[in-house]
Write a protein that holds these residues in place. Structure first.
Motif, short mmCIF file in Angstrom:
data_model
loop_
_atom_site.label_atom_id
_atom_site.label_comp_id
_atom_site.label_asym_id
_atom_site.label_seq_id
_atom_site.Cartn_x
_atom_site.Cartn_y
_atom_site.Cartn_z
N ARG A 33 12.36 21.16 -22.06
CA ARG A 33 11.61 20.25 -21.18
C ARG A 33 12.48 19.79 -20.02
N VAL A 35 12.07 20.89 -15.81
CA VAL A 35 12.05 19.96 -14.67
C VAL A 35 13.11 20.35 -13.65
N MET A 79 8.23 6.22 -13.89
CA MET A 79 7.62 7.35 -14.61
C MET A 79 8.56 7.95 -15.65
N ARG A 80 8.92 7.19 -16.63
CA ARG A 80 9.86 7.68 -17.63
C ARG A 80 9.20 8.67 -18.59
N TRP A 81 9.94 9.69 -18.93
CA TRP A 81 9.52 10.68 -19.92
C TRP A 81 10.53 10.69 -21.07
N ARG A 82 10.07 11.16 -22.23
CA ARG A 82 10.99 11.33 -23.36
C ARG A 82 11.45 12.79 -23.40
N PHE A 83 12.77 12.95 -23.41
CA PHE A 83 13.38 14.27 -23.57
C PHE A 83 14.06 14.25 -24.94
N TYR A 84 13.31 14.66 -25.96
CA TYR A 84 13.73 14.45 -27.34
C TYR A 84 15.03 15.16 -27.69
N TYR A 123 15.30 8.87 -22.51
CA TYR A 123 14.01 8.34 -22.07
C TYR A 123 14.22 7.89 -20.62
N SER A 170 13.35 8.84 -16.11
CA SER A 170 12.40 9.40 -15.14
C SER A 170 12.73 10.87 -14.87
N PRO A 171 11.73 11.73 -14.75
CA PRO A 171 11.99 13.14 -14.42
C PRO A 171 12.46 13.32 -12.98
#
Length: 304
Positions: A81, A85, A162-167, A172, A174-175
């Motif tokens: 992921r 990006v 716009m935070r996303w989770r990158f497991y 956690y 922003s992209p």
């Protein structure tokens, strides 16, 4: 054994070029760098025209990255992921960098600009990496806690929306941050013939705060796609890709990347970072000296 390079317009020793590809592949697998920061200067030192060296290095980096990515995928060391990006940003940066490269090429200043930017970038990054690695190694030897290089990301990155989770990276954020980082490496890939890993890997660790377990594999994943696009951009816009030269480099780099990935798994990350920093500084020093040396031939004819 020598072979003629049609685009570069000269003959080269096959074993030397294949050996160079092997060394670069080794670095790719060990550190997550495409190896272009080393390939391009060494090709220039060998006598390859800088424009051809830059364009052909991108082709070779693609092959080395494919091999490295597969090696790290087997160890669950790729955050797809996060890498995707960065790829999006890198492709946009490659297109933008092509315009810059073409303008410099038409101005006749491309050789000098490439050398100057290499010296500034490699010198600065090499010093920062060497200082951090030496501090960590010193702490380990004295038995003190290793100073935190921090899984914390930079405060500016923490403030982005716009935070996303990158497991897999354990983040956690922003992209927008990895997108911008990918864009920068895309520009560098086109203009300097580097994969951008020598900037990306430190930035992923110290700015994004990514887990070191996935940094190398994710960096190679991004480099793979960006250098593939860069190769096509150069083939269309500058016509400087020497497929014979790139093929020779690939023969060595694919094997070297597999060996490097195995070595990285058995070496402490502090020593890996110090070794990479010393290589970066050595190349920067050689490039700086080259800017001041008088060439054997003051005038030359560009085969392109």
């Amino acid at each position: 054994m020598h072979i003629y390079l049609p685009i570069a317009g000269l003959s080269v020793n096959v074993l030397v070029i294949v050996g160079l590809g092997g060394v670069v592949g080794l670095l790719s697998g060990m550190f997550g760098v495409g190896g272009g920061f080393l390939t391009t200067p060494l090709l220039i030192f060998y006598g390859i025209p800088p424009t051809v060296a830059v364009a052909s290095s991108a082709t070779q980096i693609t092959g080395a990255s494919v091999s490295g990515v597969f090696a790290h995928m087997g160890r669950q060391g790729v955050d797809f992921r996060m890498g995707t990006v960065m790829v999006v940003g890198g492709v946009a940066g490659s297109i933008a960098g092509a315009g810059v490269f073409r303008l410099l090429q038409e101005s006749g200043q491309i050789d000098t600009v490439i050398a100057l930017v290499y010296v500034i970038l490699l010198g600065g990054i090499g010093l920062l990496m060497a200082k951090e690695a030496a501090t960590s190694i010193g702490a380990l030897r004295s038995g003190k806690p290793v100073p935190s290089s921090g899984r914390r990301h930079h405060p500016l990155i923490a403030s982005l929306p716009m935070r996303w989770r990158f497991y897999r990276s354990g983040l956690y954020i922003s992209p927008l941050a990895p997108l911008a980082l990918g864009f920068l490496t895309g520009v560098l890939t086109v203009t300097l013939g580097v994969g951008g890993g020598f900037i990306m890997v430190p930035a992923m660790i110290y700015m994004l705060g990514m887990s070191t377990r996935v940094v190398v594999g994710t960096s190679l994943f991004q480099i793979l796609f960006v250098t593939a696009v860069t190769t096509m951009v150069h083939a269309v816009t500058t016509q400087a890709v020497d497929i014979v030269l790139a093929g020779l480099l690939l023969i060595g780099s694919v094997t070297g990347a597999q060996i490097g990935a195995r070595m990285a798994a058995k070496t402490r990350p502090e020593w890996l970072r110090l070794f990479l920093a010393l290589i970066v500084l050595a190349v920067a020093l050689r490039m700086a000296l080259g800017l001041g040396w008088r060439p054997d031939e003051i005038y030359s004819v560009d085969p392109l």
